[in-house]
Each structure stands twice: as structure tokens, then as C-alpha cells.
Enzyme design. Structure first.
Site, PDB file in Angstrom:
ATOM      1  CD  GLN A 165      52.336  34.516  32.908  1.00 22.57           C
ATOM      2  OE1 GLN A 165      53.472  34.287  33.293  1.00 22.57           O
ATOM      3  NE2 GLN A 165      51.453  35.176  33.647  1.00 22.57           N
ATOM      4  CB  ALA A 174      41.115  34.023  32.653  1.00 23.18           C
ATOM      5  CB  THR A 200      44.504  37.923  33.232  1.00 25.36           C
ATOM      6  OG1 THR A 200      45.041  38.256  31.950  1.00 25.36           O
ATOM      7  CG2 THR A 200      44.126  36.458  33.269  1.00 25.36           C
ATOM      8  CB  THR A 224      42.697  34.731  41.105  1.00 22.13           C
ATOM      9  OG1 THR A 224      43.587  35.703  41.660  1.00 22.13           O
ATOM     10  CG2 THR A 224      41.290  35.284  41.215  1.00 22.13           C
ATOM     11  CG  ASP A 225      46.336  35.643  44.680  1.00 21.63           C
ATOM     12  OD1 ASP A 225      45.955  35.689  43.481  1.00 21.63           O
ATOM     13  OD2 ASP A 225      47.285  36.330  45.099  1.00 21.63           O
ATOM     14  CE1 TYR A 238      41.534  38.018  36.845  1.00 16.00           C
ATOM     15  CE2 TYR A 238      42.382  38.326  39.069  1.00 16.00           C
ATOM     16  CZ  TYR A 238      42.327  37.594  37.902  1.00 16.00           C
ATOM     17  OH  TYR A 238      43.065  36.437  37.795  1.00 16.00           O
ATOM     18  CE  LYS A 281      39.928  33.701  37.358  1.00 10.67           C
ATOM     19  NZ  LYS A 281      40.100  32.988  36.059  1.00 10.67           N
TER      20      LYS A 281
END
Ligand SMILES: NC(=O)c1ccc[n+]([C@@H]2O[C@H](COP(=O)([O-])OP(=O)(O)OC[C@H]3O[C@@H](n4cnc5c(N)ncnc54)[C@H](OP(=O)(O)O)[C@@H]3O)[C@@H](O)[C@H]2O)c1
Length: 299
Positions: A13, A62, A64, A103-104, A127, A131
Site C-alpha cells: 500500500q 515489511a 505485515t 507500527t502502533d 509481528y 517491528k
């Protein structure tokens, strides 16, 4: 003079938006696909940087697949931490500046309010841990690196929540969506345009400049996945919008544990870069229009 960007990842994306939006900025961008730089092989990827003329390197590739990562922890770690580490080491202190996306999901979601960059991370799943490891190794090896944490990335392409919801609505089946996880949706395009708009500043900034380090980027506003689904339907289908029933995280029973409220604070983004992202609903409206345009032209 144009800023030369070397980007890892071409199909995701964010990767697609970076390549497409680059035309609006004074940059020359080159994307390397998985076939050209497979993140499962850290050394081979790092070798792609030998003799690079880039001013800025962006990692848009990444691992994901949040749920699959629970059963592929080694691969997730290799792609999200070991290869970024090899890239950062190859760039070192004297090479081009580096932008790496995080990432959050590095947070446990238990804080009860929006997360600051200075809050202690505590990932709940493989994940998120991979990260976080990526953040740490990148920052340790490359002093001119910006680790941009983002959340709930949406766009008109790839696998994402907006497209999944519209497909479900099209199938006319009852729709039930998790209502007890909160976060900030982020347009891949808005994130890409932010990175591109800062390319010159990042390329020129010395180590120690406030543009480097960790910073959060997310569209403004907090919502649950159910709230996001309802917004998608309102924007796309108006009066025809289907009803969305609430599901709990426990009922959904996904393999990976997810943070309940991983909302990112973006005050630092405003202070350091002078940028305030637009509200997520505005960004979502653009994505829905784009998807409808694509659908009409395919019909
Ligand atoms: N999506 C979200 O909701 C979200 C939320 C927070 C943070 N982020 C972070 O934001 C960044 C961009 O995410 P995104 O949504 O654009 O991701 P995405 O759409 O899932 O795309 C992932 C990209 O990584 C590539 N990739 C995967 N494995 C690879 C490998 N072994 N070697 C080389 N390339 C590989 C994929 O290529 P292929 O097409 O070949 O598979 C694809 O181009 C990531 O760092 C992600 O962790 C995403």
C-alpha cells in the site's frame, strides 16, 4: 536538485503510493521489488546498497501478516528486523538518510490515552515484537534514520480493511466487526506524501537533527474497527449502508493478540515537521471515491 530516493518494496500500500505520488515532488525515485531485494536474505539486500547514489533510502517492504507471524516468527523477524539492520549497517553514519516504517502494534494498548514516542513499547504479538526489534537495530546502526510509526493503514489497493468491508457488503451477508479496539486509521497516500515532502530536509539533515529518531504519523481522530466500517459504508453506500453489528475481540478469536487502544499521538510530528495530518474520515472519503471510480471504469 532532485532528491534521489531508493525505495525497498514496490507492491504494498505505502510502496505503491510513494511511487505514484513522487511525480508531485522534486524527487527521483527507484523502487526495488521483492524479486530484486528479498528481505528474507539480509545480506543480499544490503548488497543492493553498494555504491548507491541515493540521498534517501526508504524501507516500504515489511512482513505485515499479523496473524501468520505467530507461526512464522523467524521469517517475520528476518524481514522486519534483520534485513532493516543490515540496511542500516550498510548506510552507517555517512551514507544516505534512512526512513523505516513501524507500527502502533509496538504498544500493548493499555495506556488509556494516546501513545507518545517516549512511552515504553510492549508488543503483544510476534509481528509487533519483530517491528520493535527493527526500530531498535535501525536506530542503533544508522544515526540519520527516521522511524515513522503509523497505524491502521488504508488505501484503494492491496489487502486492506476498506476493500474487505466493501466486498462483504456486496455479498449481502450480515456484517459483524470488532468494536473494542481503538486506533487511528492512516491513508497510505497521506503517509507517502508526508515522506516525499520531507525528502529534501531528511537528505540534508545532520545526525542529531530532530527530524531523526522515532515519530508518529496517523490521520487525526480515534475510532473502532466497527466505527471505521460504518464510515466506509456511509461514504460508499449512503442510505443503502448495511447495519454493522458489534463483535468483541475475544469473540473474533484471531491468532495474534492485538492492543485494545493503540492510538498514536502526533504532537511531535506537528512540532518537528510542522505537519498536522487531516482527519481520517476525509482521507477515507478520497479512497472510497477512488475505489468507486476504478469500479465504474472496469464495468
Ligand atoms: N497495514 C497496516 O495496517 C499497517 C499498520 C501499521 C504499520 N504498518 C507498517 O507500514 C509499512 C507499510 O505497510 P503496507 O500496509 O504498505 O504493507 P503491505 O501492503 O502489506 O505491503 C508489504 C510490502 O512488503 C513486501 N514484502 C513482504 N515480504 C517481503 C520480502 N520477503 N522481501 C521483499 N519485500 C517483501 C510486499 O511485497 P510482495 O507484494 O512481494 O509480498 C509488499 O510490497 C510496513 O512497515 C508496516 O509494518 C502497516
Amino acid at each position: 536538485m532532485s532528491i534521489r530516493i531508493l525505495q525497498f518494496g514496490t507492491t504494498g500500500q505505502l510502496a505503491r503510493e510513494l511511487l505514484a505520488q513522487a511525480r508531485d515532488f522534486d524527487v527521483e525515485i527507484t523502487g526495488l521489488s521483492r524479486a530484486e531485494a528479498d528481505f528474507a536474505d539480509p545480506q543480499a539486500v544490503a548488497q543492493r546498497l553498494a555504491g548507491t547514489k541515493a540521498d534517501l533510502v526508504v524501507i516500504a517492504a515489511a512482513y505485515t501478516a499479523v496473524d501468520l507471524a505467530e507461526t512464522e516468527p523467524e521469517l517475520a523477524r528476518r524481514v522486519n528486523a534483520q534485513t532493516p539492520a543490515a540496511i542500516a549497517a550498510a548506510l552507517g553514519a555517512d551514507g544516505p538518510a534512512l526512513v523505516s516504517i513501524s507500527t502502533d502494534f509496538v504498544f500493548d494498548g493499555a495506556k488509556g490515552s494516546a501513545y507518545l514516542e517516549t512511552d515504553a513499547p510492549r508488543p503483544l504479538n510476534v509481528y509487533g515484537a519483530s517491528k520493535l526489534a527493527g526500530e531498535q537495530v535501525v536506530r542503533a546502526a544508522c544515526p540519520r534514520s527516521l522511524v515513522l510509526r503509523t497505524s491502521w493503514v488504508v488505501s484503494s489497493h492491496g489487502r486492506n480493511f476498506v476493500k474487505t468491508m466493501l466486498r462483504l457488503a456486496g455479498e449481502g451477508r450480515p456484517i459483524k466487526v470488532v468494536d473494542d479496539q481503538l486506533g487511528r486509521p492512516t491513508s497510505a497516500r497521506d503517509l507517502a506524501r508526508f515522506i516525499l515532502s520531507q525528502a529534501g530536509r531528511l537528505a540534508a539533515a545532520p545526525a542529531g537533527d530532530p527530524v531523526f529518531g522515532v515519530c508518529h504519523f496517523a490521520n487525526v481522530g480515534e475510532v473502532s474497527w466497527k466505527g471505521l466500517a460504518e464510515a466506509v459504508f456511509e461514504l460508499a453506500l449512503g442510505a443503502e449502508a448495511p447495519k454493522v453489528a458489534a463483535s468483541s475481540t475475544a469473540e473474533f478469536a484471531a491468532p495474534a493478540v492485538r492492543p485494545a487502544r493503540s492510538t498514536l499521538d502526533t504532537g511531535k510530528l506537528e512540532r518537528v515537521f510542522g505537519v498536522t495530518p487531516r482527519p481520517w474520515r476525509e482521507a477515507l472519503a478520497d479512497i472510497v471515491v477512488e475505489l468507486q471510480t476504478v469500479e465504474r471504469s472496469a464495468a
